[in-house]
Write a protein that holds these residues in place. Structure first.
Motif, mmCIF file in Angstrom:
data_model
loop_
_atom_site.group_PDB
_atom_site.id
_atom_site.type_symbol
_atom_site.label_atom_id
_atom_site.label_comp_id
_atom_site.label_asym_id
_atom_site.label_seq_id
_atom_site.Cartn_x
_atom_site.Cartn_y
_atom_site.Cartn_z
ATOM 1 N N THR A 45 14.456 17.616 -14.647
ATOM 2 C CA THR A 45 14.633 17.023 -13.313
ATOM 3 C C THR A 45 13.419 17.297 -12.443
ATOM 4 O O THR A 45 13.007 16.439 -11.636
ATOM 5 N N GLU A 46 12.830 18.462 -12.612
ATOM 6 C CA GLU A 46 11.621 18.800 -11.858
ATOM 7 C C GLU A 46 10.463 17.876 -12.256
ATOM 8 O O GLU A 46 9.700 17.399 -11.399
ATOM 9 N N SER A 47 10.364 17.595 -13.568
ATOM 10 C CA SER A 47 9.329 16.667 -14.043
ATOM 11 C C SER A 47 9.560 15.271 -13.453
ATOM 12 O O SER A 47 8.608 14.567 -13.071
ATOM 13 N N ALA A 48 10.836 14.894 -13.386
ATOM 14 C CA ALA A 48 11.181 13.603 -12.786
ATOM 15 C C ALA A 48 10.758 13.571 -11.325
ATOM 16 O O ALA A 48 10.217 12.559 -10.834
ATOM 17 N N SER A 49 10.980 14.673 -10.622
ATOM 18 C CA SER A 49 10.602 14.752 -9.206
ATOM 19 C C SER A 49 9.096 14.604 -9.035
ATOM 20 O O SER A 49 8.626 13.893 -8.136
ATOM 21 N N GLN A 50 8.341 15.263 -9.922
ATOM 22 C CA GLN A 50 6.884 15.174 -9.837
ATOM 23 C C GLN A 50 6.406 13.746 -10.107
ATOM 24 O O GLN A 50 5.498 13.232 -9.432
ATOM 25 N N ALA A 51 7.034 13.097 -11.104
ATOM 26 C CA ALA A 51 6.671 11.712 -11.426
ATOM 27 C C ALA A 51 7.005 10.790 -10.260
ATOM 28 O O ALA A 51 6.251 9.853 -9.939
ATOM 29 N N MET A 52 8.141 11.061 -9.612
ATOM 30 C CA MET A 52 8.522 10.252 -8.451
ATOM 31 C C MET A 52 7.520 10.416 -7.320
ATOM 32 O O MET A 52 7.168 9.444 -6.620
ATOM 33 N N SER A 53 7.041 11.617 -7.117
ATOM 34 C CA SER A 53 6.061 11.855 -6.049
ATOM 35 C C SER A 53 4.775 11.085 -6.326
ATOM 36 O O SER A 53 4.171 10.485 -5.407
ATOM 37 N N GLU A 54 4.340 11.102 -7.592
ATOM 38 C CA GLU A 54 3.135 10.353 -7.967
ATOM 39 C C GLU A 54 3.366 8.859 -7.756
ATOM 40 O O GLU A 54 2.478 8.133 -7.269
ATOM 41 N N ALA A 55 4.553 8.395 -8.160
ATOM 42 C CA ALA A 55 4.870 6.976 -7.981
ATOM 43 C C ALA A 55 4.862 6.607 -6.502
ATOM 44 O O ALA A 55 4.396 5.524 -6.107
ATOM 45 N N SER A 56 5.387 7.503 -5.676
ATOM 46 C CA SER A 56 5.426 7.246 -4.232
ATOM 47 C C SER A 56 4.022 7.063 -3.670
ATOM 48 O O SER A 56 3.789 6.207 -2.820
ATOM 49 N N LYS A 57 3.092 7.889 -4.145
ATOM 50 C CA LYS A 57 1.710 7.785 -3.659
ATOM 51 C C LYS A 57 1.098 6.439 -4.043
ATOM 52 O O LYS A 57 0.424 5.783 -3.229
ATOM 53 N N GLU A 58 1.361 6.046 -5.306
ATOM 54 C CA GLU A 58 0.818 4.773 -5.765
ATOM 55 C C GLU A 58 1.441 3.608 -4.999
ATOM 56 O O GLU A 58 0.761 2.639 -4.656
ATOM 57 N N MET A 59 2.730 3.731 -4.745
ATOM 58 C CA MET A 59 3.429 2.662 -4.019
ATOM 59 C C MET A 59 2.956 2.577 -2.573
ATOM 60 O O MET A 59 2.940 1.505 -1.964
ATOM 61 N N GLY A 60 2.566 3.693 -2.032
ATOM 62 C CA GLY A 60 2.087 3.701 -0.661
ATOM 63 C C GLY A 60 0.780 2.954 -0.507
ATOM 64 O O GLY A 60 0.426 2.516 0.586
ATOM 65 N N LYS A 61 0.041 2.826 -1.615
ATOM 66 C CA LYS A 61 -1.235 2.111 -1.570
ATOM 67 C C LYS A 61 -1.046 0.601 -1.641
ATOM 68 O O LYS A 61 -1.972 -0.160 -1.368
ATOM 69 N N ALA A 62 0.161 0.197 -2.112
ATOM 70 C CA ALA A 62 0.401 -1.251 -2.309
ATOM 71 C C ALA A 62 0.239 -2.009 -1.006
ATOM 72 O O ALA A 62 0.765 -1.593 0.035
ATOM 73 N N GLY A 63 -0.444 -3.106 -1.091
ATOM 74 C CA GLY A 63 -0.593 -3.965 0.084
ATOM 75 C C GLY A 63 -1.665 -3.513 1.046
ATOM 76 O O GLY A 63 -1.970 -4.214 2.004
ATOM 77 N N GLN A 64 -2.244 -2.343 0.833
ATOM 78 C CA GLN A 64 -3.302 -1.882 1.726
ATOM 79 C C GLN A 64 -4.635 -2.520 1.317
ATOM 80 O O GLN A 64 -4.823 -2.901 0.153
ATOM 81 N N PRO A 65 -5.577 -2.616 2.213
ATOM 82 C CA PRO A 65 -6.888 -3.184 1.873
ATOM 83 C C PRO A 65 -7.509 -2.391 0.724
ATOM 84 O O PRO A 65 -7.533 -1.152 0.751
ATOM 85 N N GLY A 66 -7.952 -3.053 -0.262
ATOM 86 C CA GLY A 66 -8.539 -2.389 -1.432
ATOM 87 C C GLY A 66 -7.516 -1.938 -2.428
ATOM 88 O O GLY A 66 -7.824 -1.300 -3.422
ATOM 89 N N GLY A 67 -6.202 -2.168 -2.137
ATOM 90 C CA GLY A 67 -5.137 -1.754 -3.052
ATOM 91 C C GLY A 67 -5.246 -2.501 -4.365
ATOM 92 O O GLY A 67 -5.621 -3.651 -4.404
ATOM 93 N N GLU A 68 -4.869 -1.806 -5.449
ATOM 94 C CA GLU A 68 -4.999 -2.405 -6.762
ATOM 95 C C GLU A 68 -3.903 -3.400 -7.059
ATOM 96 O O GLU A 68 -4.047 -4.256 -7.905
ATOM 97 N N SER A 69 -2.758 -3.242 -6.398
ATOM 98 C CA SER A 69 -1.640 -4.153 -6.666
ATOM 99 C C SER A 69 -0.790 -4.277 -5.431
ATOM 100 O O SER A 69 -0.428 -3.283 -4.821
ATOM 101 N N PRO A 70 -0.475 -5.489 -5.041
ATOM 102 C CA PRO A 70 0.355 -5.666 -3.844
ATOM 103 C C PRO A 70 1.751 -5.114 -4.031
ATOM 104 O O PRO A 70 2.439 -4.833 -3.070
ATOM 105 N N LYS A 71 2.183 -4.963 -5.225
ATOM 106 C CA LYS A 71 3.544 -4.457 -5.469
ATOM 107 C C LYS A 71 3.537 -3.004 -5.938
ATOM 108 O O LYS A 71 4.553 -2.467 -6.328
ATOM 109 N N GLY A 72 2.395 -2.363 -6.013
ATOM 110 C CA GLY A 72 2.326 -0.984 -6.483
ATOM 111 C C GLY A 72 2.644 -0.874 -7.954
ATOM 112 O O GLY A 72 3.351 0.029 -8.374
ATOM 113 N N GLU A 73 2.099 -1.841 -8.730
ATOM 114 C CA GLU A 73 2.423 -1.835 -10.166
ATOM 115 C C GLU A 73 1.871 -0.590 -10.855
ATOM 116 O O GLU A 73 2.338 -0.214 -11.936
ATOM 117 N N GLN A 74 0.904 0.060 -10.234
ATOM 118 C CA GLN A 74 0.352 1.284 -10.816
ATOM 119 C C GLN A 74 1.384 2.414 -10.829
ATOM 120 O O GLN A 74 1.223 3.392 -11.548
#
Length: 452
Positions: A178-207
């Motif tokens: 569960t802790e590993s899942a939490s860490q993966a979720m945190s990483e996903a959250s960071k990537e999703m936060g970049k979605a739609g921003q100027p220079g973002g790699e994916s508008p939907k946060g596919e990363q």
């Protein structure tokens, strides 16, 4: 309310009527008023004998009542202690099931949380919008997973129940997943936060998708591990001999109820012991009901409450035992003081005879046969009195009155010496002084015992 006491009083009253005690007192008064001193003295002595007999009749009954009360209290206490011992044994049997039940419940709650997290994670991954809002949800889910991971690894994984069932590593492993899942979720959250921003790699946060898949995978691993172990734990609980434990609890409840009814009777005068025993019986009944419903944890709490109430009842009875023993000690000391009074009367009578004989010798007169008979009787009485003191000395020792016992033993030794001197026809001033010292010792002891 107390038939035995009523019977004693009636017996004493009847005895007083038969002895015509009141009439003797009035006759003694008339004799004194008319100058018939000798007759008055004889009547006074008879009255004293009657009153002593009445006193002995009443106090003897009180002593028997007190002895019976001490016997009853001891029996009630032993019965409650027996029930308490059996209840403790039953609690020891119930506790493992209670711990397993508590652990099973905690694992069930953790599983429910994991299932909600898995569903929430799937919903976030499938959200076509993505962006900051989804990132926020992902971060919140990460925090929830982190909190559950800590609970699985520490609180549940280190519990005595987990150790007893050999589930420490399973729970800690689920916590790590569960802790590993939490860490993966945190990483996903960071990537999703970049979605739609100027220079973002994916508008939907596919990363963020790989991290989301990893999080879902780890949550599923934790879920599978807990599900299997919980299933086995529940099987153990189902196999528990709950029926036998319930039967034992029902029996103890009935026995405690019976004891409570006895203690609650007005004639028992058991104070709050009956109420506490009644409370223990009711708690046992609740424990039995919880057992029937498979609620081992709740049953354990009721059993612990029953034990606490039993202890209160036992403590109540012990307190009354102490009070009864103290009252018995007072009665014994009172009886001892009365016995010493009788000894003092005898000693004074011997003293009077010794003084008469000493005066005869001091006047230069030889002892005739009457004086020799008096001397021999005084010596015999003095030695007999010395022998009778032994019982009082032993009684004082039993009552831990060592100072009193030592003083009375000293008086006894003096009595033996006086008897020896009288046997040698030494009814002299020295013998009289020794008798006076013995009387003074007896008087002091009587007064001291009254104070006690």
């Amino acid at each position: 309310k107390d038939p035995q006491t009523a019977d004693r009083i009636l017996a004493a009253y009847t005895k007083a009527l038969e002895a015509r005690t009141e009439a003797e007192i009035e006759a003694a008064i008339q004799s004194l008023q008319t100058g018939h001193v000798f007759d008055a003295k004889e009547r006074q002595e008879r009255v004293s004998q009657h009153l002593r007999a009445l006193r002995d009749l009443l106090t003897q009954g009180e002593k028997k009542d007190l002895e019976q009360r001490l016997k009853d209290l001891a029996e009630w206490r032993k019965e409650l202690e027996r029930i308490q011992k059996e209840q403790k044994g039953l609690l020891d049997k119930t506790t493992p099931d209670a711990r397993r039940a508590d652990l099973s419940q905690a694992m069930g709650e953790a599983l429910a949380q994991l299932e909600k997290m898995i569903a929430a994670q799937d919903a976030i991954a499938e959200d076509p919008k993505g962006g900051p809002d989804a990132a926020k949800k992902q971060d919140e889910l990460a925090q929830q997973a982190k909190s559950l991971a800590e609970k699985l690894k520490s609180e549940m994984g280190n519990s005595e129940a987990a150790k007893a069932q050999g589930l420490e590593e399973t729970l800690k492993g689920a916590g790590r997943a569960t802790e590993s899942a939490s860490q993966a979720m945190s990483e996903a959250s960071k990537e999703m936060g970049k979605a739609g921003q100027p220079g973002g790699e994916s508008p939907k946060g596919e990363q963020a998708m790989p991290q989301q898949k990893e999080a879902a995978k780890k949550l599923e691993e934790a879920k599978q591990a807990l599900q299997e172990k919980k299933r086995r734990l529940d099987e153990q609980l189902a196999k528990g001999d709950t029926k036998k434990l319930k039967e034992q609890q029902d029996r103890l409840k009935e026995e405690t109820q019976k004891a409570a009814e006895t203690l609650s009777k007005p004639e028992s005068q058991a104070g709050s012991a009956g109420q506490n025993a009644q409370g223990a019986s009711e708690s046992m009944g609740q424990a039995s009901s919880e057992m029937a419903e498979g609620q081992a944890g709740q049953a354990e709490k009721q059993e612990e409450q029953a034990l606490a109430q039993l202890q209160k009842a036992i403590d109540d009875i012990k307190k009354q035992e102490e009070e009864a023993k103290e009252e018995q000690k007072k009665q014994d000391l009172y009886k001892l003081a009365e016995d010493l009074k009788k000894m003092l009367e005898i000693q004074r009578a011997i003293h009077v005879v010794t003084a008469e004989l000493e005066k005869t010798a001091r006047d230069g007169k030889a002892y005739g046969r009457p004086e020799q008979i008096k001397l021999a009787k005084a010596a015999t009485d003095q030695r007999a009195l010395a022998g009778s003191v032994t019982g009082a000395i032993e009684k004082l020792a039993e009552e831990d009155a060592e100072v009193f016992s030592w003083a009375l033993k000293g008086a006894q030794e003096d009595m033996v010496q006086i008897a020896a001197r009288l046997e040698q026809s030494k009814a002299d001033a020295f013998s009289l002084r020794m008798q006076g010292e013995v009387e003074a010792t007896l008087e002091k002891l009587i007064e001291a015992l009254k104070e006690e």
